[in-house]
Design a protein around this motif. Structure first.
Motif: not given
Length: 195
Positions: A54-56, A60-61, A63, A89-91
């Motif tokens: 996961r990164t932002t 925006k997130t 996965t 939990a993800s965009d």
């Protein structure tokens, strides 16, 4: 690992049919080198429950999941559940699949069904590898599935098809994804963008 850093790679899928070629010790050595080089990774050769990355980016997130179905039978219920859980939990969810039949220009029926199932479970983009040749793409429920990007860095200079591949430029704007495929030629195992 130094070359990965130098060329701005910051995340890799380890879901493929060769990660255990040197046994568990070789695999652990790979993980250690990636950690030392601060290269993120996701996916495993035979584990459907491995952790995603996961990164932002710009708030925006993202996965990233990686799964291998070439020498491992994927549990479709498990991976569908993993994507659905990540959705909250993800965009954006991107799935890298190691799948399909080598040197064939079209995806298998199984690939097609699995790719569509991944999108139906909540993936935004599915990107495939393993066949060593490009296999085209499909838009399913408004989202792209790339069956196989072909080769990137590889020593298969014995055919025209194995000496070509794609790099994808993916642009994420709110909930809209645009794709710009970039054709490459693999010359002496090195990728070169074709003008």
């Amino acid at each position: 690992v130094g070359l990965l850093e130098k060329n701005n790679f910051n995340g890799l899928s380890l879901a493929n049919n060769h990660n255990l070629d040197q046994g568990r010790q070789g695999y652990e050595s790979t993980l250690s080198a990636l950690k030392e080089g601060r290269i993120n990774y996701f996916g495993e050769q035979t584990n459907d429950n491995s952790e995603p990355w996961r990164t932002t980016v710009k708030g925006k997130t993202f996965t990233f999941f990686g799964w291998n179905s070439t020498d491992h039978i994927i549990n479709r219920v498990v991976i569908g559940k993993r994507i659905k859980e990540a959705r909250a939990a993800s965009d954006f969810i991107i799935v890298y699949m190691h799948w399909g039949s080598e040197y064939t220009s079209r995806p298998t029926t199984s690939q097609r069904q699995l790719g569509r199932d991944l999108i139906d479970s909540g993936a935004d983009v599915v990107i495939g590898a393993h066949p060593h040749v490009m296999q085209g793409m499909e838009i399913w429920q408004g989202k792209p599935i790339f069956w196989s990007l072909g080769n990137f860095i590889f020593d298969q200079d014995w055919s025209v098809d194995t000496q070509h591949g794609l790099i994808l430029k993916l642009n994420f704007d709110s909930n809209k994804i645009t794709v710009e495929p970039v054709l490459i030629s693999v010359i002496k195992s090195q990728p070169e963008v074709l003008a």
